[in-house]
Design a protein around this motif. Sequence first.
Motif, PDB file in Angstrom:
ATOM      1  N   TYR A 157      40.541  63.434  20.771  1.00 28.69           N
ATOM      2  CA  TYR A 157      39.787  63.023  19.716  1.00 28.69           C
ATOM      3  C   TYR A 157      39.000  61.816  20.068  1.00 28.69           C
ATOM      4  O   TYR A 157      39.561  61.251  21.205  1.00 28.69           O
ATOM      5  N   ASN A 158      38.033  61.564  19.697  1.00 33.59           N
ATOM      6  CA  ASN A 158      37.223  60.114  20.077  1.00 33.59           C
ATOM      7  C   ASN A 158      37.614  58.904  19.551  1.00 33.59           C
ATOM      8  O   ASN A 158      37.344  58.583  18.363  1.00 33.59           O
ATOM      9  N   LEU A 264      31.935  67.540  21.526  1.00 32.06           N
ATOM     10  CA  LEU A 264      32.689  66.075  21.593  1.00 32.06           C
ATOM     11  C   LEU A 264      32.200  65.055  22.287  1.00 32.06           C
ATOM     12  O   LEU A 264      32.534  63.995  22.236  1.00 32.06           O
ATOM     13  N   ASP A 265      31.117  65.161  22.860  1.00 32.31           N
ATOM     14  CA  ASP A 265      30.253  64.083  23.780  1.00 32.31           C
ATOM     15  C   ASP A 265      30.385  62.920  23.107  1.00 32.31           C
ATOM     16  O   ASP A 265      29.780  62.954  21.797  1.00 32.31           O
ATOM     17  N   MET A 285      37.941  64.709  29.038  1.00 31.08           N
ATOM     18  CA  MET A 285      37.764  63.053  29.849  1.00 31.08           C
ATOM     19  C   MET A 285      36.495  63.221  30.197  1.00 31.08           C
ATOM     20  O   MET A 285      35.884  61.879  29.897  1.00 31.08           O
ATOM     21  N   ALA A 286      35.730  64.151  30.824  1.00 31.08           N
ATOM     22  CA  ALA A 286      34.404  63.940  31.238  1.00 31.08           C
ATOM     23  C   ALA A 286      33.482  63.765  30.092  1.00 31.08           C
ATOM     24  O   ALA A 286      32.518  62.856  30.223  1.00 31.08           O
ATOM     25  N   ALA A 287      33.786  64.303  28.816  1.00 33.02           N
ATOM     26  CA  ALA A 287      32.974  64.202  27.577  1.00 33.02           C
ATOM     27  C   ALA A 287      33.381  62.888  26.902  1.00 33.02           C
ATOM     28  O   ALA A 287      32.077  62.199  26.488  1.00 33.02           O
ATOM     29  N   THR A 291      38.268  55.453  28.308  1.00 33.36           N
ATOM     30  CA  THR A 291      38.526  54.447  27.147  1.00 33.36           C
ATOM     31  C   THR A 291      38.512  55.200  25.823  1.00 33.36           C
ATOM     32  O   THR A 291      39.187  54.733  24.929  1.00 33.36           O
ATOM     33  N   ASN A 292      37.785  56.295  25.447  1.00 32.93           N
ATOM     34  CA  ASN A 292      37.488  56.715  24.366  1.00 32.93           C
ATOM     35  C   ASN A 292      38.391  58.206  24.158  1.00 32.93           C
ATOM     36  O   ASN A 292      38.768  58.515  23.001  1.00 32.93           O
TER      37      ASN A 292
END
Length: 482
Positions: A157-158, A264-265, A285-287, A291-292
């Motif tokens: 999740y973000n 998800l970006d 992780m790339a998206a 940190t997020n």
Amino acid sequence: MKKIMSILLAILTAAALLSGCGGGGNPANKGGKDDGVIRVWVGEESAEFYQKTCDEYLAAHPDFKYKIEVKGMDTGSIAGTITNDPTAAADIYTVAHDNIGKLASTQCAKPVTDQALVDQVLADNPESYRGVIYSTLNDKSYLYGVPYISQALFMYYNKALVTEEQAKSFEGLQEAAKAAGTKAITVTGDDGYNMSFALLARKVSDKSTSVKIFEGAEATAGGAKGTSNCQGDDTVAIFRWLQAYAADPNGFKWASPDGWDADLDKDNKGVLAVIGGAWHYNTAMAALGETNLGITMIPTFKLTKEATEGLSGVSAGDEYRGGTFADCKCFMINAYSAAAKYAKEQELIKYLSSKEVQDASYLACMNVPAYLGADAYIKKCFEEGKVTESQYNLAAMQVAMADWGIPQPFITGTLNTYYYSKNAPSVFRALIDRSAYPTTGDQILSETESLEGVRKALYLIEYLWMHGTVPKEFPAALPEQA
């Protein structure tokens, strides 16, 4: 002496049946002859680690007498490659355990007969894995798969838009999505595996579910398919809840054509969370970035009054947690590998599946160990600063979700096919979307909005699991055993 004779009999029996997968031996091994090389297929992300590990093993065991070549593969496609042309495959290969029955029944795999390896597998692995790594040879049960990686669904999740507290429940995600003007959650696919988060949801208070999938099935040719059930009041209520959640502008969505990672970006804000597995880690992780990126268990949800209306087995406010198939990836031995390699192949697998190597694989490749009690080692690595917080959560959440799931119970190729490839996943999607499910010929399921429509959809799914085809008609009253 009796144990030795049993092992010899198993080896001879296996050799006699190898022609069932196409015959002729392995051309890469000069017609099945020993060429001095043992080839191993593992996941692409793990190839470098396992080649290094094998090189170190050879250096420490100069009497092994074989070269070892490790190749990285897409583990999701290995089973298909083996089935299509086993003569071109590695001596030792990696598959998810739900392929064991299919590969064993087509004589594309040799059983494990080394008693030391069998003993290690039985001593190290949880009961749930021990129940799905056997298949039959001449109506006798043999161990075919050696677990060395575990996997389960969880949630990414973000963290920039969802608090840790909100991430604990579907209602919290919905709240965050409303504030962000987006959807709460998606899945990486609409197949029967990804839909396990809803199908296998369990009541929080006692982890109960009425769902059964091929319980008591027999891993024999033409064996019994066991008992299945997805018509319980809890399952009906869960899918009625999910229907409403999907219809909400800030609820569930299917992945867009551009992919779940585009949704998800962090800049796109198409969705706040996705249910996925460890193999989605690099993409997530790339998206979102380190940190997020948040990682946690699949959230809980509470049944609504509308979801439980007309049902006696559930009540509004009952709390459930999304479930998962909690699986293992296994080493298997190719039936077309030269007979002279058999003993050394099992010796190598014994080492590669040891706790020591599983632990090292976690640190090097983030492969979650399959052995019982691995959570203690995972926690220790985090406390000692050997892994980052997200890497720790990646493993810890899979271990935690294993308590809310079951291994895929497809101990024969038929069961795997009936569950995944006979249109049951399409009925699940139609049910969630409240849309008609068209079948060949008559439209056997015309609507999925009413209580009766939901019951019919779930009966149809269960019938497809058990028979591989649609029923000619529905029973006059539901639920009824399909």
